[in-house]
Structure formats: structure tokens, C-alpha cells
Design an enzyme around this catalytic site. Sequence first.
Site, PDB file in Angstrom:
ATOM      1  N   LYS A 191       0.839  -1.210   0.000  1.00 17.62           N
ATOM      2  CA  LYS A 191       0.000   0.000   0.000  1.00 17.62           C
ATOM      3  C   LYS A 191       0.868   1.251   0.000  1.00 17.62           C
ATOM      4  O   LYS A 191       1.471   1.613   1.008  1.00 17.62           O
ATOM      5  CB  LYS A 191      -0.944   0.048   1.196  1.00 17.62           C
ATOM      6  CG  LYS A 191      -2.035   1.106   0.944  1.00 17.62           C
ATOM      7  CD  LYS A 191      -2.653   1.680   2.176  1.00 17.62           C
ATOM      8  CE  LYS A 191      -1.875   2.762   2.843  1.00 17.62           C
ATOM      9  NZ  LYS A 191      -1.723   4.020   2.037  1.00 17.62           N
ATOM     10  N   CYS A 300      13.290  10.440   7.985  1.00 12.09           N
ATOM     11  CA  CYS A 300      13.122   9.953   9.355  1.00 12.09           C
ATOM     12  C   CYS A 300      14.401  10.085  10.174  1.00 12.09           C
ATOM     13  O   CYS A 300      14.355  10.285  11.379  1.00 12.09           O
ATOM     14  CB  CYS A 300      12.651   8.510   9.337  1.00 12.09           C
ATOM     15  SG  CYS A 300      13.614   7.472   8.249  1.00 12.09           S
ATOM     16  N   GLU A 401       8.949  15.302  16.189  1.00 12.26           N
ATOM     17  CA  GLU A 401       9.401  15.245  14.799  1.00 12.26           C
ATOM     18  C   GLU A 401       8.659  16.297  13.973  1.00 12.26           C
ATOM     19  O   GLU A 401       7.437  16.315  13.928  1.00 12.26           O
ATOM     20  CB  GLU A 401       9.129  13.843  14.238  1.00 12.26           C
ATOM     21  CG  GLU A 401       9.753  13.632  12.889  1.00 12.26           C
ATOM     22  CD  GLU A 401       9.679  12.170  12.438  1.00 12.26           C
ATOM     23  OE1 GLU A 401       8.583  11.586  12.500  1.00 12.26           O
ATOM     24  OE2 GLU A 401      10.728  11.628  12.036  1.00 12.26           O
TER      25      GLU A 401
HETATM   26  P1  NAI Z   1       1.453   8.122   8.470  1.00 15.45           P
HETATM   27  O1  NAI Z   1       2.167   7.257   9.420  1.00 15.45           O
HETATM   28  O2  NAI Z   1       0.017   8.429   8.741  1.00 15.45           O
HETATM   29  O3  NAI Z   1       1.519   7.488   6.990  1.00 15.45           O
HETATM   30  C1  NAI Z   1       2.469   6.526   6.553  1.00 15.45           C
HETATM   31  C2  NAI Z   1       1.744   5.393   5.840  1.00 15.45           C
HETATM   32  O4  NAI Z   1       0.880   4.737   6.753  1.00 15.45           O
HETATM   33  C3  NAI Z   1       0.845   5.845   4.675  1.00 15.45           C
HETATM   34  O5  NAI Z   1       0.873   4.865   3.664  1.00 15.45           O
HETATM   35  C4  NAI Z   1      -0.526   5.888   5.315  1.00 15.45           C
HETATM   36  O6  NAI Z   1      -1.582   5.729   4.392  1.00 15.45           O
HETATM   37  C5  NAI Z   1      -0.447   4.695   6.257  1.00 15.45           C
HETATM   38  N1  NAI Z   1      -1.374   4.735   7.387  1.00 15.45           N
HETATM   39  C6  NAI Z   1      -1.840   5.827   8.044  1.00 15.45           C
HETATM   40  N2  NAI Z   1      -2.690   5.460   9.021  1.00 15.45           N
HETATM   41  C7  NAI Z   1      -2.772   4.113   8.980  1.00 15.45           C
HETATM   42  C8  NAI Z   1      -3.488   3.140   9.733  1.00 15.45           C
HETATM   43  N3  NAI Z   1      -4.307   3.496  10.720  1.00 15.45           N
HETATM   44  N4  NAI Z   1      -3.323   1.848   9.440  1.00 15.45           N
HETATM   45  C9  NAI Z   1      -2.500   1.469   8.453  1.00 15.45           C
HETATM   46  N5  NAI Z   1      -1.802   2.331   7.692  1.00 15.45           N
HETATM   47  C10 NAI Z   1      -1.927   3.641   7.954  1.00 15.45           C
HETATM   48  O7  NAI Z   1       2.266   9.466   8.320  1.00 15.45           O
HETATM   49  P2  NAI Z   1       1.731  10.880   7.782  1.00 15.45           P
HETATM   50  O8  NAI Z   1       0.421  11.197   8.416  1.00 15.45           O
HETATM   51  O9  NAI Z   1       1.792  10.886   6.319  1.00 15.45           O
HETATM   52  O10 NAI Z   1       2.853  11.835   8.356  1.00 15.45           O
HETATM   53  C11 NAI Z   1       2.800  12.271   9.707  1.00 15.45           C
HETATM   54  C12 NAI Z   1       4.168  12.332  10.303  1.00 15.45           C
HETATM   55  O11 NAI Z   1       4.711  11.028  10.359  1.00 15.45           O
HETATM   56  C13 NAI Z   1       5.200  13.142   9.547  1.00 15.45           C
HETATM   57  O12 NAI Z   1       5.122  14.499   9.844  1.00 15.45           O
HETATM   58  C14 NAI Z   1       6.456  12.528  10.058  1.00 15.45           C
HETATM   59  O13 NAI Z   1       6.771  13.078  11.303  1.00 15.45           O
HETATM   60  C15 NAI Z   1       6.098  11.073  10.244  1.00 15.45           C
HETATM   61  N6  NAI Z   1       6.537  10.237   9.097  1.00 15.45           N
HETATM   62  C16 NAI Z   1       7.643   9.460   9.234  1.00 15.45           C
HETATM   63  C17 NAI Z   1       8.119   8.744   8.162  1.00 15.45           C
HETATM   64  C18 NAI Z   1       9.338   7.899   8.253  1.00 15.45           C
HETATM   65  O14 NAI Z   1      10.061   7.768   7.285  1.00 15.45           O
HETATM   66  N7  NAI Z   1       9.604   7.272   9.383  1.00 15.45           N
HETATM   67  C19 NAI Z   1       7.470   8.800   6.853  1.00 15.45           C
HETATM   68  C20 NAI Z   1       6.257   9.578   6.833  1.00 15.45           C
HETATM   69  C21 NAI Z   1       5.832  10.278   7.920  1.00 15.45           C
END
Ligand code: NAI
Length: 497
Positions: A191, A300, A401
Amino acid sequence: MEAALKLDPAVQDFVRAPFRKMLIDGKWVAAASGKTFDTVNPATGEVLARVAEGDAEDVERAVRAARRAFDEDGWASSKPAERTRILLRVADLIEKNAAELAQLETLDNGKSINESLNVDVPAAAGTFRYYAGWVDKVYGQTIPSDPAFFNFTLREPVGVAGQIIPWNFPLLMAAWKLGPALACGNTVVLKPAEQTPLTALRLGELLQEAGMPDGVVNIVPGFGPTAGGALVKHPQVDKIAFTGSTDVGKEIHRETSGTLKRVSLELGGKSPNIVFADADVEAAVQGALMGVFFNQGQVCCAGTRLFVEQKMHDEFADVLAKHAGGMQQGPGLDPSTQVGPLVSQEQLERVTGYLDIGKKEGAKALIGGERNTGKGFEKGYFVKPTVFTGVKNDMRIAQEEIFGPVVSVIPFKDESDAVLQGNNTFYGLAAGVWTRDVSKAHRVARAIRAGTVWVNCYNVFEAAAPFGGYKQSGYGRELGSYSIDLYTQVKTVWMRI
Ligand code: NAI
Ligand code: MG
């Protein structure tokens, strides 16, 4: 603002289609609901393409296909040489289509074309090639036992892997997840993030071109709570691999307690980048800039807490701010761009929200500190590279973050103070150390509680080197041999002689 780069006609065709379909069981299909969603070009705020919106029913179909490909069609028991050949072909096809993939990535994510073309795309190809080499090197053991028995182990694939990836490195994260899963004989439902689904969908076409059997890789774009949530909850999914926010990682941890499926989580970070006064200062400045402004800070492992030894703190911060202010901001498609837009309106709001929080907490923006709404930038999600001073490690901007081009410069007294403050975070993804003192470098590298420590460098990656978090930055290690552990399980076989 005019993009300096002329778009590849293939990219124009790809985004112009009425909507991009999802890949289930080797076929490109609409969502069961018929719904679509828009993906936006962050440089302009305009709709870039429309994409089929996957939900529980699509995940159900995709999981069924992946199950069949695993349980009946024999991907797991296919000849290793065959899996190697397909994965090598995927790597070759990524390289062959590099210009197109890079443009698509830049349009969808906003990142500079130089980064897409010279970092993300080659690293994605390299990851597939690296794991192609692992296929026939995953060994079991012959175990000394009572001579009445022959005892050995088999390393078997886990089964159907649900892989949920973020938007900051869309193609590369797909490669990190798919490469090892497929090498070990798993089948996958992937996904992509709702902000950046396009390169994963193009990769799906390349996987087919490479000869991937139907159902082995299914790609279901959609939103987190719906498509992602359905994958997490599905009883026929054996493993979830997730990269994203710590909050969602925790939710996945809770949700999967019901089925006890395997989980690996690569989550957020607030990495300390520690500069000692005996460092090569020019190299440290460059490392600090790259450590935090690469990919607009949407990384990250970004070195967002820049600890500088007190005696040179002010001077270092000034030089850093001067460099940050000179960085070229613009649309990613402009080859001279160093800092592009953030990925989305939501991310723009999150980051500018933290700029306000920082100022309220008493931090001072030496440079930047605001959205860039200059000519040509009005509709894009641009934030100026920002250097905060006057930051204390317990402020929110130093603990949470931000995921944008924002660095907090924090002074430290001595080595033990640097380690104490550096470790004072609930994250533990990465760290940097800048010093010419070899012993100090070793001591600090050991004392920092993080999954990766870079000494006199930052953001260095190889497919062979493991990556992952300590503390609340997650668990499990991706890349290297460690991903093989995530995607295999061990069976002990006893045979009476
Ligand atoms: P997110 O964690 O919501 O999204 C990442 C992935 O998880 C996307 O594919 C999203 O559709 C999916 N996702 C979201 N909620 C889910 C759920 N309940 N069950 C299963 N999958 C789910 O991150 P978002 O909202 O895009 O970004 C928020 C913050 O997260 C950013 O500001 C950053 O701080 C952090 N982040 C960290 C990343 C990393 O590389 N570790 C990458 C993206 C965001
Ligand atoms: Mg989210």
C-alpha cells in the site's frame, strides 16, 4: 514558475490517464467501490493524477490473490535462479526507465529532480539487485544432535506480507520492502502512501514486464485507516512491514496483537547531530546542511537536533544560517533546485505550525522561519530552510518530529553533556558525530542509543547496511542480511535415522 525540465512523454501519458488503476492478481483494475482520489503536485498545488482508491474489499481481493500465489502457485518454491532472474530484471528496468521514474517521483512528491534521478532511483534499482543476490544464499543449519536423529533447519518465507510505505521516498521504500520479501519467496500486498502513489504503480508495470507471476505483488493505493487498516487487520496476512509515523506504528502494534502477525516498524526520529570543536568545521557544516535539508527535511533520520560545542556554537550557527539562506528553493523539476516544496498541504501546515511553536517557546530563527510565498511559490507548499537557535533540548521543537527543513542548534558543554542531551529523546533512529579525535568518535558512537551512527558523514546508505530504530523509532532492521530475518521463519526438522 516554469519548470526548466521538459517532461518525458511517457510521464505525461501516465498522469493524464482518466485514473490510474490498482494491481490485483496481475490485472489493472478499478476500486471495487469505483472511487478514486487525487494526488497533487506539491510545487503547484494542482491535481496531478487521479488514482483508484482501495478499501477493505480491494484489500480482500489482493490478499486472496497473494495467498493463492503463495499457497498454490508456488512462488515460494520456485527455483531460486528464477527469482534471481526476475529481481535482476526489475533492477535493470528501473534503470532503463530512470528518467521517467525520477520525473514521476518529483512531480508527485516535490523532491528535486537531482535527488530523484541520482539518489532514489539508482538506490531502488540497487536494492532489487542486492536482494536478487540473496535468493540462493539463505541457508538453514545442520545441527549436531543425538545420532539417532538427523536434525536440520529450513528457512522458509513468512507468507503474505502487507507492506505500508510512506511518501518521503516512495519508490525507494517500495524497493526496500519488496526486494527482501520477494527474494525470500513471500508474496505481497503493497500500500503506497496516498500522497505519492504514482511510482509504486509504475513499478507494478515494470514488475510485470520483468515476468513477476500474477498475484505475487499486488499494489493497492488508498488511505491509511481504510486500505492500510484493512491490511493490518486481515487474518490472512502473515506479516506487516510499516514505515511511517510513530503514532500509526503504535496503532499497528496494538491492532496486530489480535492475530500476532509478524511486524516490523520503521518510525520517526529526532536524531542528534553532534559537532565537537575539534571537527573539520567546513565538513561539519556541509554535513549538518545535508543532514537536515535533504529531501526538505522529510527524512526519518534527519539530523534535526544539531548539538554544537559551546565554544563555537554562535559562530557555527551563523555560518550554517548563511549557507541555509543561500540554498536554491524552487520546484523539483528545476535542475537548479536544492530545496523543493513539502509533500502536501497537511505537511505544510504541520511544519509551519512547529515554526510558530518554536517562536512561542523562545527560539530564534536565524534564517527562514516561515513559508515561502515568493513569486511563483504562492500555490506550492514551500517552507524556507530554517535555522533555530536559543533552543533547549526539552522544547517541543527539539523533542517532536517536525519533518520539514527546520534545524534546532543546541549548545553542549563537553562529551558527556553531548551524549546526555543527545540521548534525551524517546526516539533512537540515527545520530551524527563530527570530530577529529578517533577515540572520542568511538566512545560517542557507542554511547548514543540509536540504530545508526554516522561519524564525519551523514545520511550514508547501502543496501547491505542494516537500518532501523532503537527505542520508539521502531523495531526490526531493514536492509542487509537483517531483512532476510524479517521475511523468513525457521523450521526445525527432526528425522529418525
Ligand atoms: P502516516 O504514518 O500516517 O503514513 C504513513 C503510511 O501509513 C501511509 O501509507 C498511510 O496511508 C499509512 N497509514 C496511516 N494510518 C494508517 C493506519 N491506521 N493503518 C495502516 N496504515 C496507515 O504518516 P503521515 O500522516 O503521512 O505523516 C505524519 C508524520 O509522520 C510526519 O510528519 C512525520 O513526522 C512522520 N513520518 C515518518 C516517516 C518515516 O520515514 N519514518 C514517513 C512519513 C511520515
Ligand atoms: Mg497520517
